[in-house]
Write a protein that holds these residues in place. Structure first.
Motif, short mmCIF file in Angstrom:
data_model
loop_
_atom_site.label_atom_id
_atom_site.label_comp_id
_atom_site.label_asym_id
_atom_site.label_seq_id
_atom_site.Cartn_x
_atom_site.Cartn_y
_atom_site.Cartn_z
N ASP A 1 0.85 -1.20 0.00
CA ASP A 1 0.00 0.00 0.00
C ASP A 1 0.88 1.25 0.00
O ASP A 1 1.86 1.33 0.75
CB ASP A 1 -0.91 0.01 1.23
N VAL A 2 0.55 2.21 -0.87
CA VAL A 2 1.30 3.47 -0.94
C VAL A 2 0.94 4.31 0.29
O VAL A 2 -0.23 4.57 0.55
CB VAL A 2 0.97 4.22 -2.24
N ASP A 3 1.96 4.74 1.02
CA ASP A 3 1.73 5.52 2.24
C ASP A 3 1.22 6.93 1.91
O ASP A 3 1.73 7.60 1.01
CB ASP A 3 3.05 5.63 3.03
N ARG A 4 0.18 7.35 2.65
CA ARG A 4 -0.38 8.71 2.56
C ARG A 4 -0.69 9.12 1.11
O ARG A 4 -0.43 10.24 0.68
CB ARG A 4 0.59 9.72 3.20
N PHE A 5 -1.28 8.18 0.38
CA PHE A 5 -1.56 8.45 -1.03
C PHE A 5 -2.63 9.52 -1.19
O PHE A 5 -2.57 10.35 -2.11
CB PHE A 5 -1.98 7.16 -1.72
N LYS A 6 -3.64 9.54 -0.33
CA LYS A 6 -4.70 10.54 -0.44
C LYS A 6 -4.14 11.95 -0.25
O LYS A 6 -4.49 12.90 -1.00
CB LYS A 6 -5.79 10.28 0.60
N ALA A 7 -3.23 12.11 0.70
CA ALA A 7 -2.62 13.42 0.91
C ALA A 7 -1.80 13.84 -0.31
O ALA A 7 -1.79 15.01 -0.70
CB ALA A 7 -1.75 13.39 2.16
N TYR A 8 -1.12 12.87 -0.93
CA TYR A 8 -0.34 13.17 -2.14
C TYR A 8 -1.26 13.63 -3.26
O TYR A 8 -0.98 14.60 -3.98
CB TYR A 8 0.43 11.91 -2.56
N ASN A 9 -2.39 12.94 -3.42
CA ASN A 9 -3.37 13.33 -4.45
C ASN A 9 -3.91 14.73 -4.18
O ASN A 9 -4.05 15.55 -5.10
CB ASN A 9 -4.52 12.33 -4.47
N ASP A 10 -4.24 14.99 -2.93
CA ASP A 10 -4.80 16.30 -2.58
C ASP A 10 -3.79 17.41 -2.83
O ASP A 10 -4.16 18.53 -3.22
CB ASP A 10 -5.24 16.30 -1.12
N SER A 11 -2.51 17.14 -2.61
CA SER A 11 -1.49 18.18 -2.75
C SER A 11 -1.09 18.42 -4.20
O SER A 11 -0.85 19.56 -4.62
CB SER A 11 -0.24 17.80 -1.94
N HIS A 12 -1.04 17.35 -5.01
CA HIS A 12 -0.45 17.47 -6.35
C HIS A 12 -1.41 17.13 -7.48
O HIS A 12 -1.04 17.25 -8.64
CB HIS A 12 0.79 16.57 -6.45
N GLY A 13 -2.61 16.68 -7.15
CA GLY A 13 -3.60 16.39 -8.17
C GLY A 13 -3.62 14.93 -8.58
O GLY A 13 -2.63 14.19 -8.39
N HIS A 14 -4.74 14.52 -9.15
CA HIS A 14 -4.89 13.11 -9.53
C HIS A 14 -3.93 12.67 -10.63
O HIS A 14 -3.48 11.51 -10.61
CB HIS A 14 -6.35 12.86 -9.95
N PRO A 15 -3.59 13.50 -11.64
CA PRO A 15 -2.60 13.04 -12.62
C PRO A 15 -1.26 12.68 -11.98
O PRO A 15 -0.63 11.70 -12.37
CB PRO A 15 -2.46 14.24 -13.57
N ALA B 1 -2.30 -11.42 5.13
CA ALA B 1 -1.34 -10.46 4.57
C ALA B 1 -1.82 -9.03 4.77
O ALA B 1 -1.02 -8.13 5.04
CB ALA B 1 -1.14 -10.76 3.08
N ASP B 2 -3.14 -8.81 4.67
CA ASP B 2 -3.69 -7.47 4.87
C ASP B 2 -3.52 -7.03 6.32
O ASP B 2 -3.21 -5.85 6.60
CB ASP B 2 -5.17 -7.47 4.48
N ALA B 3 -3.69 -7.95 7.26
CA ALA B 3 -3.49 -7.62 8.67
C ALA B 3 -2.02 -7.25 8.93
O ALA B 3 -1.73 -6.30 9.69
CB ALA B 3 -3.90 -8.79 9.55
N ALA B 4 -1.10 -7.97 8.29
CA ALA B 4 0.32 -7.63 8.43
C ALA B 4 0.61 -6.26 7.83
O ALA B 4 1.42 -5.48 8.36
CB ALA B 4 1.18 -8.70 7.76
N LEU B 5 -0.06 -5.94 6.72
CA LEU B 5 0.11 -4.62 6.09
C LEU B 5 -0.32 -3.50 7.05
O LEU B 5 0.41 -2.51 7.23
CB LEU B 5 -0.70 -4.56 4.80
N TYR B 6 -1.46 -3.66 7.66
CA TYR B 6 -1.92 -2.59 8.56
C TYR B 6 -1.10 -2.53 9.84
O TYR B 6 -1.01 -1.47 10.47
CB TYR B 6 -3.42 -2.77 8.83
N GLN B 7 -0.51 -3.65 10.21
CA GLN B 7 0.42 -3.60 11.34
C GLN B 7 1.64 -2.77 10.97
O GLN B 7 2.15 -1.98 11.79
CB GLN B 7 0.85 -5.02 11.72
N ALA B 8 2.12 -2.91 9.72
CA ALA B 8 3.25 -2.10 9.25
C ALA B 8 2.88 -0.61 9.28
O ALA B 8 3.71 0.24 9.62
CB ALA B 8 3.65 -2.52 7.84
N LYS B 9 1.65 -0.28 8.93
CA LYS B 9 1.23 1.13 8.95
C LYS B 9 1.15 1.64 10.39
O LYS B 9 1.54 2.77 10.68
CB LYS B 9 -0.12 1.29 8.25
N ARG B 10 0.63 0.80 11.29
CA ARG B 10 0.54 1.23 12.69
C ARG B 10 1.92 1.41 13.31
O ARG B 10 2.10 2.23 14.21
CB ARG B 10 -0.27 0.20 13.50
#
Length: 452
Positions: free
Chosen positions: A333-347, A433-442
């Motif tokens: 999963d790309v970290d803080r992707f929504k913030a990146y989109n909001d800052s620089h646009g969807h393209p 695998a998804d649970a391990a992913l969210y553990q990495a984010k936490r």
């Protein structure tokens, strides 16, 4: 090519089984000497017996092989046992070369039956003594960091000796006249020598001459399929021919014709078997290519989409159940992707996803399957990879993405990894695998976590 983990585990299990076999059979022989049972001593009444010194040497070699196995190999113990085997073989060789008796042949038993066969009482044959020397060298070389190629070469020589001894036994049993071979070796001695030498080869399957056999490649698969039959079948055919001749079931000319036909049939079977294997491998490759190139491709990243991922993981789960072939799953999963989109646009966000897709394609093997699972989340299927190796692959991917030249600001990913269990459903593996992913984010993002 990296070794196949499943093959490595199988070879190491065989090495342990070979060590046990090489200890049990000599112990049974020693029991036969203790109670005077000719069948236990010779396996086939009237044939050569396994001498007491031979049984002791083979048992020590089996113990040395076992000491080399396990998670914590006991190399000093294995080396000492192998040294004892080497010295025993050299002592018998010295007796043959000089005609001097060291008093070790009849130390435990007089062995009067050997005189009837024209042999020295209690003494093993020259061929057996040579085999013990080679096995001792093999055990000493395997236990050291250097000389493992020498160890495997010595083991291969013992393989040839074992096959030769089994062939001479076949000749002797098949002959109506009791002809004693030039180097008489009991059939169970020959069997133990063959199993021991193969066990020493399997003890270090990822190194030296054995790397091809354990490789996760077409060459490794071909070697595993054809090598052992090509060694054993000639001995079996020679034994069959002698049996036919000795019982006058066929004339010499007919026997030769039958041998030629049988040899051709064996070669044809090997070719057919190898061709079948190559066809199956090529079929698997075509399946993987079709998963990447058909309509199940994500248009933005050019990776497989979720439907392609589901088909691939279902197939791997089926192979896991039927063939016990390991595979692992990475959830990225790309970290803080929504913030990146909001800052620089969807393209700009789309460009990030494209770069992640290219990085995954560059980092993976031809047989691996990468897919866009949804939004900024990606999956990677790693056939033939266990959890520990999957963790290393995931860490390499994370580092590659961290070091990528991003257009606006640095981008990182979090990764969860999980190895598939034998009968695990795909959905359950994805959830782990998804649970391990969210553990990495936490834990702070930009890291890899393996589901335990």
């Amino acid at each position: 090519m990296p070794p196949n983990p499943r093959v490595l585990r199988g070879l190491r299990r065989f090495a342990r089984a070979a060590g046990v076999f090489a200890v049990v059979v000599p112990l049974v022989v020693l029991l036969g000497w203790a109670i005077g049972n000719e069948t236990l001593k010779s396996l086939v009444p009237g044939q050569a017996t396994m001498k007491i010194n031979t049984a002791i040497g083979l048992a020590l070699c089996g113990l040395a092989l076992l000491a080399c196995q396990g998670r914590q190999p006991r190399f000093p113990l294995s080396g000492l046992l192998s040294l004892a085997v080497l010295l025993l073989g050299l002592a018998i060789g010295f007796e043959f070369a000089t005609g001097v008796s060291l008093g070790i042949d009849t130390l435990f038993h007089p062995d009067g039956q050997a005189l009837v066969r024209g042999r020295i009482p209690g003494r093993m044959s020259e061929l057996t003594a040579t085999s013990l020397v080679l096995l001792g060298v093999c055990g000493l070389a395997v236990c050291s960091e250097r000389g493992r190629t020498l160890a495997q070469a010595a083991a291969l020589l013992v393989v040839l000796i074992g096959l030769y001894a089994m062939s001479t036994f076949g000749y002797q049993v098949g002959s109506r006249t009791q002809v004693t071979p030039f180097f008489p070796v009991a059939i169970h001695t020959a069997m133990v020598l063959l199993v021991l030498s193969l066990g020493w080869l399997a003890a270090r399957p990822e190194e030296g001459l054995m790397r091809v056999l354990s490789a996760d490649s077409l060459g490794g698969a071909l070697a595993r399929r054809a090598l052992l039959p090509s060694l054993l079948i000639p001995s079996l055919l020679s034994f069959l021919a002698q049996r036919l001749l000795s019982h006058e079931l066929l004339s010499p000319q007919a026997t030769l014709t039958l041998l030629a036909v049988a040899s051709g049939s064996v070669v044809a079977w090997l070719v057919w078997s190898v061709s079948t294997l190559m066809d199956r491998i090529e079929g698997e490759r075509r399946m993987v290519r079709s998963l990447r190139e058909d309509a199940n491709t994500d248009p933005l990243t050019r990776l497989g989409n979720r439907r392609a991922f589901q088909a691939a993981i279902d197939g791997l789960a089926r192979q896991r159940r039927e063939e016990d072939r390991a595979f692992s799953l990475l959830m990225i999963d790309v970290d803080r992707f929504k913030a990146y989109n909001d800052s620089h646009g969807h393209p700009a966000g789309d460009e990030v996803l494209r770069l992640v897709g290219r990085a995954l394609q560059a980092a993976l093997r031809p047989g691996d399957v990468a897919a866009r699972y949804g939004g900024e989340e990606f999956t990677v299927l790693l056939p033939g990879i266990d959890g520990e190796r999957a963790l290393r692959v995931a860490e390499r991917i994370r580092q590659d993405l961290e070091q990528t030249a991003w257009p606006y600001e640095p981008v990182t990913v979090s990764i969860g990894a999980a190895q598939a269990a034998r009968d695990e459903a795909p959905d359950h593996l994805v959830a782990r695998a998804d649970a391990a992913l969210y553990q990495a984010k936490r834990d702070g993002r930009n890291r890899v976590v393996l589901d335990a």
